[in-house]
Design an enzyme around this catalytic site. Sequence first.
Site, PDB file in Angstrom:
ATOM      1  N   CYS A   1       0.846  -1.259   0.080  1.00  0.00           N
ATOM      2  CA  CYS A   1       0.032   0.045   0.060  1.00  0.00           C
ATOM      3  C   CYS A   1       0.738   1.177  -0.011  1.00  0.00           C
ATOM      4  CB  CYS A   1      -0.932   0.211   1.260  1.00  0.00           C
ATOM      5  SG  CYS A   1      -1.919  -1.365   1.187  1.00  0.00           S
TER       6      CYS A   1
ATOM      7  N   ASN B   1     -10.108  -1.026  -1.906  1.00  0.00           N
ATOM      8  CA  ASN B   1      -8.777  -0.900  -1.782  1.00  0.00           C
ATOM      9  C   ASN B   1      -7.594  -1.381  -2.868  1.00  0.00           C
ATOM     10  OD1 ASN B   1      -5.886  -0.720  -0.960  1.00  0.00           O
ATOM     11  ND2 ASN B   1      -6.246  -1.802   1.012  1.00  0.00           N
TER      12      ASN B   1
ATOM     13  N   HIS C   1      -3.854   7.324   1.302  1.00  0.00           N
ATOM     14  CA  HIS C   1      -4.199   5.842   0.981  1.00  0.00           C
ATOM     15  C   HIS C   1      -5.653   5.279   1.432  1.00  0.00           C
ATOM     16  CE1 HIS C   1      -3.931   1.601   0.481  1.00  0.00           C
ATOM     17  NE2 HIS C   1      -3.851   1.225   1.590  1.00  0.00           N
TER      18      HIS C   1
HETATM   19  O1  UT7 Z   1      -3.751  -1.274   3.127  1.00  0.00           O
HETATM   20  C1  UT7 Z   1      -3.911  -2.150   4.188  1.00  0.00           C
HETATM   21  C2  UT7 Z   1      -5.033  -3.145   4.030  1.00  0.00           C
HETATM   22  N1  UT7 Z   1      -6.007  -3.498   5.332  1.00  0.00           N
HETATM   23  C3  UT7 Z   1      -6.378  -2.752   6.087  1.00  0.00           C
HETATM   24  O2  UT7 Z   1      -6.205  -1.617   6.223  1.00  0.00           O
HETATM   25  C4  UT7 Z   1      -7.438  -3.123   7.072  1.00  0.00           C
HETATM   26  C5  UT7 Z   1      -7.539  -2.505   8.342  1.00  0.00           C
HETATM   27  N2  UT7 Z   1      -8.564  -3.168   9.254  1.00  0.00           N
HETATM   28  C6  UT7 Z   1     -10.007  -3.055   8.856  1.00  0.00           C
HETATM   29  O3  UT7 Z   1     -10.336  -2.240   8.114  1.00  0.00           O
HETATM   30  C7  UT7 Z   1     -10.913  -3.828   9.722  1.00  0.00           C
HETATM   31  O4  UT7 Z   1     -10.180  -4.398  10.663  1.00  0.00           O
HETATM   32  C8  UT7 Z   1     -11.729  -4.874   8.943  1.00  0.00           C
HETATM   33  C9  UT7 Z   1     -12.913  -4.005   7.999  1.00  0.00           C
HETATM   34  C10 UT7 Z   1     -10.950  -5.785   8.182  1.00  0.00           C
HETATM   35  C11 UT7 Z   1     -12.608  -5.810   9.822  1.00  0.00           C
HETATM   36  O5  UT7 Z   1     -13.311  -4.974  10.887  1.00  0.00           O
HETATM   37  P1  UT7 Z   1     -13.433  -5.137  12.199  1.00  0.00           P
HETATM   38  O6  UT7 Z   1     -14.117  -4.396  13.136  1.00  0.00           O
HETATM   39  O7  UT7 Z   1     -11.907  -5.161  12.864  1.00  0.00           O
HETATM   40  O8  UT7 Z   1     -13.851  -6.627  12.435  1.00  0.00           O
HETATM   41  P2  UT7 Z   1     -13.332  -8.160  13.029  1.00  0.00           P
HETATM   42  O9  UT7 Z   1     -12.305  -8.434  12.146  1.00  0.00           O
HETATM   43  O10 UT7 Z   1     -13.137  -7.788  14.662  1.00  0.00           O
HETATM   44  O11 UT7 Z   1     -14.720  -8.895  12.851  1.00  0.00           O
HETATM   45  C12 UT7 Z   1     -15.973  -8.672  13.532  1.00  0.00           C
HETATM   46  C13 UT7 Z   1     -16.925  -9.849  13.081  1.00  0.00           C
HETATM   47  C14 UT7 Z   1     -16.108 -11.163  13.239  1.00  0.00           C
HETATM   48  O12 UT7 Z   1     -17.221 -12.052  13.700  1.00  0.00           O
HETATM   49  P3  UT7 Z   1     -17.420 -12.417  15.195  1.00  0.00           P
HETATM   50  O13 UT7 Z   1     -16.166 -13.034  15.534  1.00  0.00           O
HETATM   51  O14 UT7 Z   1     -17.801 -10.970  15.864  1.00  0.00           O
HETATM   52  O15 UT7 Z   1     -18.577 -13.412  15.045  1.00  0.00           O
HETATM   53  C15 UT7 Z   1     -15.818 -11.597  11.732  1.00  0.00           C
HETATM   54  O16 UT7 Z   1     -15.893 -13.174  11.606  1.00  0.00           O
HETATM   55  O17 UT7 Z   1     -17.011  -9.590  11.553  1.00  0.00           O
HETATM   56  C16 UT7 Z   1     -16.787 -10.825  11.080  1.00  0.00           C
HETATM   57  N3  UT7 Z   1     -16.459 -10.685   9.679  1.00  0.00           N
HETATM   58  C17 UT7 Z   1     -17.295 -10.500   8.523  1.00  0.00           C
HETATM   59  N4  UT7 Z   1     -18.605 -10.378   8.699  1.00  0.00           N
HETATM   60  C18 UT7 Z   1     -19.208 -10.006   7.473  1.00  0.00           C
HETATM   61  C19 UT7 Z   1     -15.379 -10.678   9.064  1.00  0.00           C
HETATM   62  N5  UT7 Z   1     -15.262 -10.069   7.695  1.00  0.00           N
HETATM   63  C20 UT7 Z   1     -16.671 -10.183   7.486  1.00  0.00           C
HETATM   64  C21 UT7 Z   1     -17.224 -10.057   6.238  1.00  0.00           C
HETATM   65  N6  UT7 Z   1     -18.720  -9.954   6.494  1.00  0.00           N
HETATM   66  N7  UT7 Z   1     -16.772  -9.706   4.984  1.00  0.00           N
END
Ligand code: UT7
Length: 338
Positions: A115, A295, A265
């Site tokens: 990135c 992204n 970014h």
């Molecule tokens: O350029 C660098 C690239 N990456 C980034 O910058 C990523 C930075 N991080 C993020 O953007 C966020 O951490 C995410 C958007 C990836 C995830 O958001 P979050 O609020 O941190 O969610 P989480 O990983 O804590 O997951 C919350 C819940 C989980 O379920 P449980 O355990 O609460 O039942 C996940 O399994 O959301 C679930 N989950 C989804 N649900 C629906 C994870 N991915 C998905 C999905 N759709 N695509």
Amino acid sequence: MKNIYSKISGIGKCIPTKRVTNDDLAKFLSTSDEWIKQRTGIEQRYWVENNESTSDLAFVASQEAISKAGLAKNDIEMIIFATLSPDHFFPGTACFLQEKLGIPGIAALDVRQQCTGFLYGMSIADLYIRQGIYKNILVVGAEVHSKGLDKTDRGRDVTVLFGDGAGAVVLSRTEVNDPKRDSHIYSTHLHADGTYAKELWVPAPGMANGSELITQAEVIDGAQYPKMNGRQVFTHAVRSMCDVIMEGLKHSNLTIEEVDFFAFHQANLRINEKVASLLKIPEKKVFNTIQKYGNTTAATIPIGLYDALSEHRLTPGMLVASAAFGSGFTWASSIFRY
Ligand code: UT7
């Protein structure tokens, strides 16, 4: 060489034709438009549909950038190509792009800083130009993510985030007499911390992967797909982007209030909103495109500059602060007058 700087002289972009909405993803993943929008701000992204490669998208963006710079392809003296989705393991994608552009002989360099790759590329180009070695350098950020995403529920946290696309700029030599008016790059600032290399990575194939590039069992396990500790990335991104913007501004005795336009970014709309709120940046100065494109990793910043220019949000003479954070971890900023 006191007054010699580099400036952006042309910008191009290429977005593939297949629009993929959040609802489209929900047809094959356990996800929803609501979850994706709420957590990331993303509404849609574009994926290639005709087997295009990363260098194919880069080719279109590069041709436009060269033409917008008012140059011919033979004026380009070096190609710097930032991507995490190369055409092949080797040679570098800059070589494939060079072949498509038909400009053999000049330097062609790949940058693998994910990135942050585009800003690393800008930094290298800026130094070559300020040293008087080259006058015009093509810096490209391009990605085809869609072929490398895990399209099963196992990979849904990553798969919903990424889109395909390319952006390119030409950096050209310029003389600066009035830094408050003349287009130029003030400085770029690069960082990395490999302690976090495995917080956002693709485990295999690779030469560190035991005795084989990848085993059949690992393929079944999905080791070839990106793995991410989303929370960890989010927290570090906010802190590092704030720090590296302030580092860039301080370097040139500029203040955050003087900045007209922030080109961040595009990893997550919430990351950018948090950075803006911590640095007390008015919403109207931040230009986000993640809603439309997802992204696109190394391509987000040049694509954003391109769209901002088209929409007259970015105009000549504006002071721009750009910052990125990503896998590595790597982070960087560039402060420039457009
Ligand atoms: O350029 C660098 C690239 N990456 C980034 O910058 C990523 C930075 N991080 C993020 O953007 C966020 O951490 C995410 C958007 C990836 C995830 O958001 P979050 O609020 O941190 O969610 P989480 O990983 O804590 O997951 C919350 C819940 C989980 O379920 P449980 O355990 O609460 O039942 C996940 O399994 O959301 C679930 N989950 C989804 N649900 C629906 C994870 N991915 C998905 C999905 N759709 N695509």
